[in-house]
Design a protein around this motif. Structure first.
Motif, short mmCIF file in Angstrom:
data_model
loop_
_atom_site.label_atom_id
_atom_site.label_comp_id
_atom_site.label_asym_id
_atom_site.label_seq_id
_atom_site.Cartn_x
_atom_site.Cartn_y
_atom_site.Cartn_z
N PHE A 24 0.83 -1.19 0.00
CA PHE A 24 0.00 0.00 0.00
C PHE A 24 0.87 1.25 0.00
O PHE A 24 0.56 2.24 -0.66
CB PHE A 24 -0.92 0.00 1.23
CG PHE A 24 -2.14 -0.87 1.07
CD1 PHE A 24 -3.39 -0.31 0.91
CD2 PHE A 24 -2.04 -2.25 1.06
CE1 PHE A 24 -4.53 -1.10 0.75
CE2 PHE A 24 -3.15 -3.06 0.91
CZ PHE A 24 -4.40 -2.48 0.75
N THR A 25 1.97 1.21 0.74
CA THR A 25 2.86 2.36 0.82
C THR A 25 3.49 2.67 -0.53
O THR A 25 3.52 3.82 -0.98
CB THR A 25 3.96 2.11 1.87
OG1 THR A 25 3.36 1.87 3.14
CG2 THR A 25 4.90 3.30 1.97
N LYS A 26 4.00 1.64 -1.21
CA LYS A 26 4.62 1.84 -2.52
C LYS A 26 3.60 2.28 -3.56
O LYS A 26 3.89 3.09 -4.44
CB LYS A 26 5.33 0.57 -2.96
CG LYS A 26 6.56 0.23 -2.14
CD LYS A 26 7.21 -1.05 -2.64
CE LYS A 26 8.46 -1.39 -1.83
NZ LYS A 26 9.07 -2.67 -2.27
N ALA A 27 2.37 1.74 -3.47
CA ALA A 27 1.31 2.15 -4.40
C ALA A 27 0.98 3.62 -4.21
O ALA A 27 0.77 4.36 -5.19
CB ALA A 27 0.08 1.28 -4.19
N ALA A 28 0.93 4.06 -2.96
CA ALA A 28 0.64 5.47 -2.68
C ALA A 28 1.73 6.37 -3.26
O ALA A 28 1.44 7.41 -3.87
CB ALA A 28 0.52 5.69 -1.17
N SER A 29 2.98 5.95 -3.10
CA SER A 29 4.08 6.73 -3.66
C SER A 29 4.00 6.76 -5.18
O SER A 29 4.23 7.80 -5.80
CB SER A 29 5.41 6.12 -3.21
OG SER A 29 6.50 6.79 -3.78
N LEU A 30 3.69 5.64 -5.79
CA LEU A 30 3.60 5.56 -7.25
C LEU A 30 2.53 6.50 -7.79
O LEU A 30 2.73 7.16 -8.82
CB LEU A 30 3.27 4.12 -7.66
CG LEU A 30 3.09 3.85 -9.15
CD1 LEU A 30 4.42 4.01 -9.88
CD2 LEU A 30 2.54 2.45 -9.38
N LEU A 31 1.40 6.58 -7.10
CA LEU A 31 0.27 7.39 -7.58
C LEU A 31 0.27 8.81 -7.03
O LEU A 31 -0.60 9.61 -7.38
CB LEU A 31 -1.05 6.70 -7.23
CG LEU A 31 -1.27 5.30 -7.84
CD1 LEU A 31 -2.61 4.74 -7.41
CD2 LEU A 31 -1.18 5.35 -9.37
N GLY A 32 1.22 9.12 -6.14
CA GLY A 32 1.26 10.46 -5.57
C GLY A 32 0.13 10.72 -4.59
O GLY A 32 -0.34 11.86 -4.47
N LEU A 33 -0.28 9.68 -3.88
CA LEU A 33 -1.38 9.79 -2.91
C LEU A 33 -0.88 9.40 -1.53
O LEU A 33 0.23 8.91 -1.37
CB LEU A 33 -2.55 8.88 -3.32
CG LEU A 33 -3.18 9.15 -4.68
CD1 LEU A 33 -4.19 8.06 -5.02
CD2 LEU A 33 -3.87 10.52 -4.70
N THR A 34 -1.73 9.60 -0.53
CA THR A 34 -1.39 9.13 0.81
C THR A 34 -1.80 7.68 0.96
O THR A 34 -2.70 7.19 0.25
CB THR A 34 -2.10 9.97 1.88
OG1 THR A 34 -3.53 9.77 1.76
CG2 THR A 34 -1.78 11.46 1.73
N GLN A 35 -1.19 6.99 1.90
CA GLN A 35 -1.55 5.60 2.12
C GLN A 35 -3.01 5.46 2.58
O GLN A 35 -3.71 4.55 2.11
CB GLN A 35 -0.61 4.94 3.14
CG GLN A 35 -0.90 3.46 3.34
CD GLN A 35 0.13 2.78 4.21
OE1 GLN A 35 1.27 3.22 4.29
NE2 GLN A 35 -0.26 1.70 4.88
N PRO A 36 -3.51 6.33 3.47
CA PRO A 36 -4.93 6.21 3.83
C PRO A 36 -5.86 6.35 2.63
O PRO A 36 -6.91 5.69 2.58
CB PRO A 36 -5.13 7.36 4.84
CG PRO A 36 -3.78 7.55 5.44
CD PRO A 36 -2.81 7.31 4.33
N ALA A 37 -5.50 7.20 1.67
CA ALA A 37 -6.34 7.35 0.49
C ALA A 37 -6.38 6.05 -0.31
O ALA A 37 -7.46 5.64 -0.80
CB ALA A 37 -5.82 8.49 -0.39
N ILE A 38 -5.24 5.40 -0.45
CA ILE A 38 -5.19 4.11 -1.15
C ILE A 38 -6.02 3.08 -0.39
O ILE A 38 -6.79 2.31 -0.99
CB ILE A 38 -3.74 3.62 -1.29
CG1 ILE A 38 -2.95 4.56 -2.21
CG2 ILE A 38 -3.69 2.20 -1.81
CD1 ILE A 38 -3.35 4.50 -3.65
N THR A 39 -5.85 3.03 0.92
CA THR A 39 -6.59 2.07 1.75
C THR A 39 -8.10 2.26 1.59
O THR A 39 -8.85 1.29 1.48
CB THR A 39 -6.18 2.23 3.22
OG1 THR A 39 -4.77 2.01 3.34
CG2 THR A 39 -6.93 1.23 4.10
#
Length: 295
Positions: A24-39
């Motif tokens: 989730f952390t790497k996905a957030a970084s990839l998309l330029g979002l926060t981890q809570p937003a991805i979650t």
């Protein structure tokens, strides 16, 4: 209706990124979002699908069996989006964009990357390193766009361009009884304990296959998890190790000796999934790799 479609798009984009990155952390970084937003996006998608899409463990995040068909579809969807972006980038000679690479050793991939950067300096390149097995998994799971790997196995899903052939060397400490030799056979190494690499190592697999064929049983000094650890352990006199020709360290404290049965044993190839090859930036990287080939 438009708002619902937009919400679903962002949910699927988050799902695809987590599946590719395994985090989730790497996905957030990839998309330029926060981890809570991805979650939140993943939780909402799981509620809509009425089933779990990921299994969360201490080792990372993995797709459930039920989620794999969805991942195949999101890869098609976002690969098409990436191809569109590549067409726009190509029209401006790749003035922006990124490429994710993985390799089981630094020498060959960085040689090709340098040639690519010379022509397309605006493209952001990232390179991760791991064992042959880890790099192969990263490629098949869409976590990287292109990989450089030794002795890549044949796979209908993968396009491959051989770029370099290497010998294997046995690495010994200066002062070792074999240090003055110009070459050795595996039988010559029978009396010396070997520093073994981790499971999934291409180097270790090549040595084990050759030793089995030569009917030589090499004893084990210890198992180590990286090439760098093997080099340092040899320097400390803890055993002998194996390195590929281009990975040979400086000769201040060690000597690298060619092994008769392992000459030309490793062929490094640049590989990508056929589906990714449709992207202009990926095909361009493969074209440049072909110009660097010395096989």
């Amino acid at each position: 209706m438009r708002s619902t479609v937009a919400m679903r798009y962002f949910q699927l984009r988050a799902f695809d990124a987590v599946a590719r990155e395994g985090s989730f952390t790497k996905a957030a970084s990839l998309l330029g979002l926060t981890q809570p937003a991805i979650t939140t996006q993943i939780r909402n998608l799981e509620e809509d699908c009425k089933q779990a899409l990921f299994v969360r463990t201490n080792e990372g995040v993995h797709l459930t069996d039920a989620a794999r068909p969805l991942f195949e579809l999101t890869r098609q969807m976002f690969s098409t989006e990436e191809q569109i972006e590549d067409m726009v980038s190509q029209a401006t000679m790749f003035r922006h964009g990124s490429l994710k690479l993985a390799a089981d050793g630094p020498q060959v991939v960085l040689e090709v990357a340098a040639a690519f950067r010379e022509r397309y300096p605006a493209i952001e390149l990232s390179v991760s390193f791991g064992s042959q097995r880890e790099v192969w998994d990263d490629l098949l799971e869409y976590r990287v766009d292109v990989a450089v790997i030794g002795n890549a196995k044949s796979d209908a899903r993968v396009a491959s361009i051989p770029v370099a052939r290497q010998d294997m060397r046995v690495l010994v400490a200066r002062g070792h009884p074999l240090a003055a030799r110009k070459s050795v056979s595996l039988a010559d190494l029978d009396a010396y304990p070997v520093l073994r690499r981790e499971a999934g190592s291409n180097t270790q697999r090549l040595v084990d296959d050759a030793a089995r064929h030569a009917k030589v049983a090499l004893s084990t000094a210890m198992k180590l998890g990286s090439r760098e650890a093997v080099v340092e352990a040899v320097r400390q006199g803890l055993g002998i190790g194996f390195v590929l020709e281009r990975e040979t360290p400086d000769g201040k404290r060690t000597v690298a000796i060619p092994v008769d049965e392992l000459r030309g044993c490793n062929i490094d190839s640049v590989v990508c999934l056929h589906s990714q090859r449709k992207r202009a930036i990926v095909q361009t990287f493969l074209d440049i790799a072909a110009t660097c080939a010395s096989v």
